[in-house]
Design a protein around this motif. Structure first.
Motif, PDB file in Angstrom:
ATOM      1  N   LEU A  44       0.827  -1.203   0.000  1.00 25.78           N
ATOM      2  CA  LEU A  44       0.000   0.000   0.000  1.00 25.78           C
ATOM      3  C   LEU A  44       0.868   1.264   0.000  1.00 25.78           C
ATOM      4  O   LEU A  44       0.632   2.193  -0.770  1.00 25.78           O
ATOM      5  CB  LEU A  44      -0.912  -0.025   1.234  1.00 25.78           C
ATOM      6  N   ARG A  45       1.860   1.275   0.883  1.00 26.35           N
ATOM      7  CA  ARG A  45       2.758   2.422   0.961  1.00 26.35           C
ATOM      8  C   ARG A  45       3.388   2.728  -0.393  1.00 26.35           C
ATOM      9  O   ARG A  45       3.442   3.878  -0.812  1.00 26.35           O
ATOM     10  CB  ARG A  45       3.890   2.148   1.949  1.00 26.35           C
ATOM     11  N   MET A  48       0.689   4.024  -2.877  1.00 24.19           N
ATOM     12  CA  MET A  48       0.215   5.368  -2.540  1.00 24.19           C
ATOM     13  C   MET A  48       1.302   6.409  -2.821  1.00 24.19           C
ATOM     14  O   MET A  48       0.990   7.527  -3.229  1.00 24.19           O
ATOM     15  CB  MET A  48      -0.224   5.430  -1.071  1.00 24.19           C
ATOM     16  N   ALA A  49       2.546   6.051  -2.569  1.00 20.51           N
ATOM     17  CA  ALA A  49       3.640   6.987  -2.845  1.00 20.51           C
ATOM     18  C   ALA A  49       3.690   7.310  -4.337  1.00 20.51           C
ATOM     19  O   ALA A  49       3.885   8.466  -4.727  1.00 20.51           O
ATOM     20  CB  ALA A  49       4.969   6.399  -2.379  1.00 20.51           C
ATOM     21  N   ALA A  52       0.815   9.615  -5.217  1.00 20.11           N
ATOM     22  CA  ALA A  52       0.894  10.956  -4.626  1.00 20.11           C
ATOM     23  C   ALA A  52       1.575  11.946  -5.539  1.00 20.11           C
ATOM     24  O   ALA A  52       1.324  13.145  -5.465  1.00 20.11           O
ATOM     25  CB  ALA A  52       1.629  10.901  -3.293  1.00 20.11           C
ATOM     26  N   THR A  53       2.426  11.455  -6.415  1.00 25.99           N
ATOM     27  CA  THR A  53       3.252  12.367  -7.198  1.00 25.99           C
ATOM     28  C   THR A  53       2.588  12.803  -8.502  1.00 25.99           C
ATOM     29  O   THR A  53       3.183  13.484  -9.312  1.00 25.99           O
ATOM     30  CB  THR A  53       4.592  11.688  -7.539  1.00 25.99           C
ATOM     31  N   GLY A  57      -2.033  16.177  -7.399  1.00 20.20           N
ATOM     32  CA  GLY A  57      -2.032  15.441  -6.141  1.00 20.20           C
ATOM     33  C   GLY A  57      -3.362  14.767  -5.923  1.00 20.20           C
ATOM     34  O   GLY A  57      -4.366  15.105  -6.566  1.00 20.20           O
ATOM     35  N   CYS A  59      -5.353  14.929  -3.502  1.00 23.67           N
ATOM     36  CA  CYS A  59      -6.311  15.609  -2.621  1.00 23.67           C
ATOM     37  C   CYS A  59      -7.243  16.485  -3.429  1.00 23.67           C
ATOM     38  O   CYS A  59      -8.061  17.205  -2.875  1.00 23.67           O
ATOM     39  CB  CYS A  59      -5.571  16.481  -1.610  1.00 23.67           C
ATOM     40  N   TRP A 140      -8.401   6.310   9.914  1.00 25.92           N
ATOM     41  CA  TRP A 140      -7.216   6.266   9.061  1.00 25.92           C
ATOM     42  C   TRP A 140      -7.564   5.811   7.650  1.00 25.92           C
ATOM     43  O   TRP A 140      -7.053   6.337   6.659  1.00 25.92           O
ATOM     44  CB  TRP A 140      -6.186   5.310   9.689  1.00 25.92           C
ATOM     45  N   GLN A 144      -7.698   7.443   3.187  1.00 22.71           N
ATOM     46  CA  GLN A 144      -6.907   6.716   2.184  1.00 22.71           C
ATOM     47  C   GLN A 144      -7.784   6.290   1.024  1.00 22.71           C
ATOM     48  O   GLN A 144      -7.382   6.366  -0.134  1.00 22.71           O
ATOM     49  CB  GLN A 144      -6.236   5.481   2.815  1.00 22.71           C
ATOM     50  N   ARG A 147      -8.392   9.128  -1.201  1.00 21.09           N
ATOM     51  CA  ARG A 147      -7.223   9.367  -2.052  1.00 21.09           C
ATOM     52  C   ARG A 147      -7.213   8.436  -3.253  1.00 21.09           C
ATOM     53  O   ARG A 147      -6.850   8.845  -4.361  1.00 21.09           O
ATOM     54  CB  ARG A 147      -5.939   9.138  -1.253  1.00 21.09           C
ATOM     55  N   ARG A 271      -8.748  22.006   4.597  1.00 22.64           N
ATOM     56  CA  ARG A 271      -7.884  20.990   4.004  1.00 22.64           C
ATOM     57  C   ARG A 271      -6.566  20.849   4.762  1.00 22.64           C
ATOM     58  O   ARG A 271      -6.021  19.764   4.878  1.00 22.64           O
ATOM     59  CB  ARG A 271      -7.626  21.304   2.523  1.00 22.64           C
ATOM     60  N   ALA A 275      -5.258  17.540   6.549  1.00 23.76           N
ATOM     61  CA  ALA A 275      -3.949  16.970   6.227  1.00 23.76           C
ATOM     62  C   ALA A 275      -3.158  16.712   7.511  1.00 23.76           C
ATOM     63  O   ALA A 275      -2.514  15.677   7.662  1.00 23.76           O
ATOM     64  CB  ALA A 275      -3.180  17.915   5.303  1.00 23.76           C
ATOM     65  N   GLU A 278      -4.574  13.717   9.122  1.00 27.72           N
ATOM     66  CA  GLU A 278      -4.269  12.525   8.350  1.00 27.72           C
ATOM     67  C   GLU A 278      -2.838  12.061   8.641  1.00 27.72           C
ATOM     68  O   GLU A 278      -2.586  10.865   8.852  1.00 27.72           O
ATOM     69  CB  GLU A 278      -4.436  12.835   6.858  1.00 27.72           C
ATOM     70  N   ILE A 279      -1.923  13.010   8.691  1.00 30.71           N
ATOM     71  CA  ILE A 279      -0.526  12.666   9.011  1.00 30.71           C
ATOM     72  C   ILE A 279      -0.455  12.078  10.419  1.00 30.71           C
ATOM     73  O   ILE A 279       0.220  11.080  10.666  1.00 30.71           O
ATOM     74  CB  ILE A 279       0.379  13.912   8.900  1.00 30.71           C
TER      75      ILE A 279
ATOM     76  N   LEU B 299       4.385  19.857  12.118  1.00 33.44           N
ATOM     77  CA  LEU B 299       3.224  19.160  11.587  1.00 33.44           C
ATOM     78  C   LEU B 299       2.507  20.034  10.554  1.00 33.44           C
ATOM     79  O   LEU B 299       2.067  19.551   9.507  1.00 33.44           O
ATOM     80  CB  LEU B 299       2.288  18.763  12.733  1.00 33.44           C
ATOM     81  N   ALA B 303       1.877  19.211   6.676  1.00 39.44           N
ATOM     82  CA  ALA B 303       0.512  19.219   6.137  1.00 39.44           C
ATOM     83  C   ALA B 303       0.469  20.049   4.853  1.00 39.44           C
ATOM     84  O   ALA B 303      -0.168  19.665   3.870  1.00 39.44           O
ATOM     85  CB  ALA B 303      -0.465  19.758   7.173  1.00 39.44           C
ATOM     86  N   LEU B 306       2.034  18.060   2.121  1.00 36.93           N
ATOM     87  CA  LEU B 306       1.139  16.972   1.703  1.00 36.93           C
ATOM     88  C   LEU B 306       0.071  17.510   0.758  1.00 36.93           C
ATOM     89  O   LEU B 306      -0.236  16.910  -0.285  1.00 36.93           O
ATOM     90  CB  LEU B 306       0.495  16.322   2.929  1.00 36.93           C
ATOM     91  N   LEU B 307      -0.500  18.662   1.116  1.00 33.86           N
ATOM     92  CA  LEU B 307      -1.534  19.284   0.283  1.00 33.86           C
ATOM     93  C   LEU B 307      -0.981  19.642  -1.092  1.00 33.86           C
ATOM     94  O   LEU B 307      -1.669  19.512  -2.100  1.00 33.86           O
ATOM     95  CB  LEU B 307      -2.056  20.557   0.958  1.00 33.86           C
ATOM     96  N   GLY B 309       1.202  18.121  -2.644  1.00 32.79           N
ATOM     97  CA  GLY B 309       1.633  16.930  -3.384  1.00 32.79           C
ATOM     98  C   GLY B 309       3.151  16.775  -3.406  1.00 32.79           C
ATOM     99  O   GLY B 309       3.692  16.020  -4.207  1.00 32.79           O
ATOM    100  N   ASP B 312       4.338  12.299   0.137  1.00 37.40           N
ATOM    101  CA  ASP B 312       3.196  11.412   0.310  1.00 37.40           C
ATOM    102  C   ASP B 312       2.940  11.202   1.793  1.00 37.40           C
ATOM    103  O   ASP B 312       3.787  11.519   2.640  1.00 37.40           O
ATOM    104  CB  ASP B 312       3.412  10.080  -0.429  1.00 37.40           C
ATOM    105  N   LEU B 313       1.769  10.708   2.093  1.00 39.53           N
ATOM    106  CA  LEU B 313       1.316  10.585   3.477  1.00 39.53           C
ATOM    107  C   LEU B 313       2.290   9.782   4.327  1.00 39.53           C
ATOM    108  O   LEU B 313       2.590  10.140   5.467  1.00 39.53           O
ATOM    109  CB  LEU B 313      -0.063   9.919   3.490  1.00 39.53           C
ATOM    110  N   TYR B 314       2.778   8.676   3.797  1.00 44.04           N
ATOM    111  CA  TYR B 314       3.608   7.783   4.602  1.00 44.04           C
ATOM    112  C   TYR B 314       4.948   8.419   4.939  1.00 44.04           C
ATOM    113  O   TYR B 314       5.445   8.288   6.056  1.00 44.04           O
ATOM    114  CB  TYR B 314       3.808   6.463   3.863  1.00 44.04           C
ATOM    115  N   ALA B 316       5.437  11.595   5.159  1.00 40.86           N
ATOM    116  CA  ALA B 316       5.129  12.638   6.139  1.00 40.86           C
ATOM    117  C   ALA B 316       5.016  12.036   7.538  1.00 40.86           C
ATOM    118  O   ALA B 316       5.557  12.573   8.511  1.00 40.86           O
ATOM    119  CB  ALA B 316       3.834  13.353   5.758  1.00 40.86           C
ATOM    120  N   ALA B 317       4.323  10.897   7.626  1.00 42.97           N
ATOM    121  CA  ALA B 317       4.160  10.233   8.928  1.00 42.97           C
ATOM    122  C   ALA B 317       5.517   9.803   9.480  1.00 42.97           C
ATOM    123  O   ALA B 317       5.803   9.967  10.670  1.00 42.97           O
ATOM    124  CB  ALA B 317       3.225   9.030   8.794  1.00 42.97           C
TER     125      ALA B 317
END
Lengths: 332, 332
Positions: A44-45, A48-49, A52-53, A57, A59, A140, A144, A147, A271, A275, A278-279, B299, B303, B306-307, B309, B312-314, B316-317
């Motif tokens: 998934l990671r 999703m990565a 994201a690009t 984006g 979002c 969580w 996702q 997205r 937003r 975000a 979400e993080i 944070l 954020a 992330l917005l 782009g 990616d979320l992961y 960022a986490a």
């Protein structure tokens, strides 16, 4: 349950981008798996990565939340909105979240049947999501899934929740605009429980407007919204969703709210908050997967000591965190 | 909202141990505050640490969960159980959890009125708790409130939830024995939603047994439980709680389940799992308070990226976690 094995990451990402319903379904299933089992998020990671690009984006979609007590006609209203949005040429995603169905591994599908009219439309993606595993998993997983739908090219996503409660309120916070549905003649229990939901409404819909008592419900809402604080007073739209009546009025109300969000800068603020959250959820889920593995003896030992009264909860929690820091890899 | 200031930690701990209703209420309010605002737990930590070191530890109480759809008569059944348990000489705690009331800062009190018969009994502690702030707050706060009641000498605690859903299922896991209430003549929606709840029942109560259709509900449950897996088949008790009918049968069923738990070792297993989850929640709450402060610029910056782009979320986490590890103090 789909397996993580035999997934070509780039192929899955590409297929989602192309809007393949099968790929979208598969990726959302991976989201559900990762929410249910901490740590099961390797593929998934990676997917999703890659998603994201993309340009704009993931979002970029507009998210419209629909919430209200069971029986007010959320599914028929969603159905009506799908038709109206398709008429404007949007690609529409629907995410129906059902936190009351924790064990079935899939939301109650009865209501979804009403959306079948759109089942063969390649520009409509409908997905149910229930709450599996740990509470908070849904908080969580839902963003996702949004997205994923956005990456598949849905520019409007309807986020429908079943029931009314804290989870619905939390899910509603994911939406740019929250539509709260009511219907005339609901019982006292429901009236009371609505208390939390009414405050999150950007737009009210009084559905089943051809039923007795509809005007009384409208008047009640009008009184309530007349004392609303802030620059936005939620409009009240009457609909008979089964006949498609009021679809135009609802779209107009949604347009007005979108304009308000953009003009006031509230759009960006919402937003940004989302975000952040979400993080935060992702970071917590990641931490949880580190110390909550099924074979973590340290946590078991601490639990035994807590039961025996040898350690208090806070000290035990601090011990877990200290162990986490010691075991932290320099590059995550 | 009670203030953390001007609290004499030792005095408050002592007063809770003595069973002062005022002190119990104050400490549970501190629990609620800490659940709503990450990091606001300084005094609470100190008081709870003092309470943890008492003989037997604060986990000693027996916790009986009561859950079921609105309208089945949970409050009257709770009331009936309080009377029956008082008759046996127990000191009884009642924690009524209402996740559907997120904004009021206190659960809906209408139903609680029916428990007023016990309001002047110094050996009965009744407290409502709603879900304030972040989802998951309740999962952390409810066990803390149980600890407070146990520390005040309650040897039996009735844990009542409002409604049916994921939160109820999660809360039910805190109980040693979970009683699921039903009543004849509930609608189809309710029947469907029950799906998740039925699986967590250790004991079934069919309340309003004098109403039409009660025997049909009993037969339905009997069919269902006859195929139950595992060594415990949930008994079905019929009650008319408003008249106190069936109180003895319910106590007998609860006694049998307790004996089963102890003989099978399931008792210890359940409590160990619960202690693990409690430590986990406490650790997550603590971590959350570290990086989710309102003034955490890192944070916010993440954020924004992330917005845009840019990340990616992961990733960022992971950045948040890495920052957490860097800032970790050697002694927490």
């Amino acid at each position: 349950m789909p397996s993580e094995r035999n997934v070509d990451v780039q192929e899955l990402a590409d297929a989602v981008r192309r809007g393949s319903p099968r790929a979208v379904a598969r990726l959302i299933s991976l989201v559900e798996d990762a929410a249910a089992v901490p740590g099961r998020d390797g593929v998934l990671r990676q997917v999703m990565a890659r998603l994201a690009t993309g340009a704009g984006g993931p979002c970029g979609a507009r998210v419209i939340g629909l919430t209200g007590a069971p029986g007010v006609g959320k599914s028929t209203t969603t159905n009506m909105l799908i038709a109206a949005l398709r008429g404007r040429g949007h690609r529409v995603g629907v995410l129906a979240v059902d936190p009351s169905s924790p064990f079935t591994g899939g939301a109650l599908l009865g209501d979804r049947v009403r959306m079948r009219g759109h089942a063969t439309d390649p520009d409509v993606f409908i997905r149910s999501m229930s709450s599996r595993g740990h509470l908070g998993g849904l908080a969580w997983a839902a963003p996702q899934a949004l997205r994923v739908l956005a990456a598949a090219g849905c520019d409007v996503i309807l986020l429908e929740t079943v029931g009314i409660g804290q989870i619905e309120v939390d899910i509603a916070r994911l939406a740019d605009t929250t539509v709260v549905l009511l219907a005339p003649g609901m019982g006292d229990d429901v009236q009371a429980a609505k208390a939390g939901i009414l405050e999150i409404a950007d737009v009210f819909v009084v559905n089943k407007a051809d039923h007795e008592g509809a005007q009384a419900t409208v008047r009640e809402l009008r009184t309530m919204t007349s004392v609303a604080k802030g620059p936005w007073r939620p409009p009240i739209v009457t609909t008979v969703a089964t006949r498609g009546d009021g679809a135009g009025d609802l779209l107009t109300a949604l347009d007005k709210h979108l304009a308000h969000l953009e003009e006031s800068g509230e759009d960006h603020r919402r937003r940004l908050t989302r975000a952040r959250e979400e993080i935060e959820s992702a970071a917590l889920a990641r931490l949880r997967s580190r110390f909550a593995g099924p074979h973590d003896d340290r946590l078991d030992a601490l639990a035994r000591r807590l039961l025996a009264g040898e350690v208090d909860l806070y000290t035990a929690a601090d011990d877990v965190i200290a162990a986490l820091n010691r075991s932290a890899r320099p590059t995550v």
